[in-house]
Scaffold this active site. Structure first.
Site, mmCIF file in Angstrom:
data_model
loop_
_atom_site.group_PDB
_atom_site.id
_atom_site.type_symbol
_atom_site.label_atom_id
_atom_site.label_comp_id
_atom_site.label_asym_id
_atom_site.label_seq_id
_atom_site.Cartn_x
_atom_site.Cartn_y
_atom_site.Cartn_z
ATOM 1 N N GLY A 40 3.205 1.050 8.771
ATOM 2 C CA GLY A 40 2.728 1.748 9.889
ATOM 3 C C GLY A 40 4.158 1.855 10.706
ATOM 4 O O GLY A 40 5.105 2.021 10.256
ATOM 5 N N HIS A 74 12.304 1.799 2.650
ATOM 6 C CA HIS A 74 12.214 3.566 2.436
ATOM 7 C C HIS A 74 13.704 3.498 2.175
ATOM 8 O O HIS A 74 13.936 4.888 2.497
ATOM 9 C CB HIS A 74 11.574 4.094 3.570
ATOM 10 C CG HIS A 74 10.219 3.817 3.549
ATOM 11 N ND1 HIS A 74 9.056 4.379 2.926
ATOM 12 C CD2 HIS A 74 9.549 3.107 4.526
ATOM 13 C CE1 HIS A 74 8.056 3.834 3.116
ATOM 14 N NE2 HIS A 74 8.103 2.883 4.333
ATOM 15 N N SER A 102 6.612 -2.100 4.035
ATOM 16 C CA SER A 102 7.499 -1.454 4.867
ATOM 17 C C SER A 102 7.424 -2.092 6.257
ATOM 18 O O SER A 102 8.309 -2.908 6.390
ATOM 19 C CB SER A 102 6.524 0.098 4.921
ATOM 20 O OG SER A 102 7.056 0.962 5.602
ATOM 21 N N ALA A 103 6.888 -1.732 7.239
ATOM 22 C CA ALA A 103 6.867 -2.378 8.753
ATOM 23 C C ALA A 103 6.508 -3.977 8.398
ATOM 24 O O ALA A 103 7.143 -4.799 9.015
ATOM 25 C CB ALA A 103 5.649 -1.895 9.512
ATOM 26 N N GLU A 140 12.176 2.963 -2.166
ATOM 27 C CA GLU A 140 10.805 3.017 -2.427
ATOM 28 C C GLU A 140 10.512 2.676 -3.885
ATOM 29 O O GLU A 140 11.359 2.952 -4.762
ATOM 30 C CB GLU A 140 10.446 4.401 -2.239
ATOM 31 C CG GLU A 140 10.422 4.652 -0.632
ATOM 32 C CD GLU A 140 9.853 6.077 -0.121
ATOM 33 O OE1 GLU A 140 9.535 6.866 -0.978
ATOM 34 O OE2 GLU A 140 9.460 6.153 1.019
#
Lengths: 238, 238
Positions: free
Chosen positions: B88, B157, B120-121, B192
């Site tokens: 997020g 990413h 991700s985060a 990714e």
């Protein structure tokens, strides 16, 4: 207060600072000594950046006074009749502005009437905070609060485009996250090749249309050439 | 220490969490109660996010214990045998982790052996700082320092691709700015569909090649399937 806030300095495929040169020259309106803040560039790149920007303004017969290195920046600023803040990394810029006491001294002089020109990171720091920058937080400023010369946020280099086959968030997703946690603050998505010209309570959009994001409303496309209140309250969804 | 650090949850065109599901299931290795931190989502999106993630883990026969809202998060964490931190907005995540005392309590439990899964985060906050996130700083955490479970930064990413006809900085430009102002800190560009599996001093790369950025050296492509020291010191340019 007079501000010229550019999304970007340079369009892909064009010479550095080609698109905004005539707008900037008209905005400076004969002023000859421009304080230039290259602090969005990381230190190793600042001298080259100054050289590049100096040649752009020399062509307009404007002398560049770089604010960088040691020295009394407020005194340098006092000897100028306009100020420009260039692009690069917004976090690096804001940290450097705080370290040099420039957040306050630039804002004060601009509120007292000297014209402020910013592009990209230089437009971000004219906003209440840098929370709508696209840049990577490569350093930590003491605060994300910035000069608050306008009562809205700008997202420079605004685009709806995404990288094909890539799953990272789109700009619109990022801005909708911003609005959810900052519902009182509007955001102008300012496309490359466009600028806001602020004269006190009136602001004009020049270059391309812009997209206004406000919490709880659909985004509003504002046409190129529009003039509206600087507090954006006369920009209404149908 | 056992970490599974994913670049992303979902590849474009695939179902949510499809690509990493088997890796994650193997990593959890029979553990049945997973504390899940949905705090990278802005508050309005957290309940839906939990629902989506819960169904992924239910299919692995793993019970999800969400850490959100009020309540004693450390007590909830104590009742779990693994922890996952979802993606997020990294700034929103880190601010929420600080507010709930979770930066320290998650790090401590992970150092004591419970497996840590992040995407991700959630991978960003396992690093020394969040300075290599791609996210917009929509809120201001008290610090950019994070859990420091690994001694390097991850750029999730990661891609070399840029938007055609758009002048914003490329990822490589942003990371090179990071390195200039943080020369001692390596950055892993994690594409990714790939992940790092950290087991104490050994780390394996699974999915795709990665790009290692270090100050003063050319970027190093590390092949998919490689295993190397977690401090990255055995990854050498020719």
């Amino acid at each position: 207060m007079q501000l010229l806030l550019l999304s970007n300095s340079t369009l892909p495929g064009e010479a550095f600072f080609h698109w905004p040169a005539d707008h900037v020259s008209a905005f400076l309106n004969g002023r000859k000594r421009l304080a230039f803040v290259p602090l969005a560039a990381v230190p190793g790149q600042q001298p080259d950046y100054v050289t590049k920007v100096r040649s752009v303004f020399a062509a307009m017969d404007v002398e560049l006074v770089p604010l960088m290195g040691e020295g009394d920046m407020d005194a340098l600023l006092a000897g100028c009749d306009a100020v420009a803040v260039g692009g690069g990394n917004t976090f690096h810029l804001l940290r450097s502005l705080y370290r040099n006491g420039l957040v306050r001294s630039i804002a004060q002089r601009v509120r007292n009437g000297i014209p402020y020109l910013g592009w990209s990171a230089g437009s971000n720091v004219a906003c209440p905070t840098i929370m709508t920058t696209n840049d990577m937080p490569v350093v930590e400023p003491p605060s994300l609060r910035a000069m608050h010369l306008v009562p809205f946020q700008i997202n420079p280099h605004y685009t709806e485009a995404t990288i094909a086959g890539h799953g990272g968030e789109s700009r619109d997703q990022r801005l909708s996250e911003f609005l959810e946690v900052n519902p009182a603050m509007p955001v102008v998505g300012l496309r490359e090749g466009s600028l806001l010209h602020v004269v006190d309570q009136r602001t004009s959009l020049i270059g391309r249309d812009m997209k206004l994001f406000r919490h709880g409303r659909p985004p509003l496309i504002v046409e190129n050439g529009s003039t509206f209140r600087t507090d954006l309250t006369d920009l209404k969804n149908e």
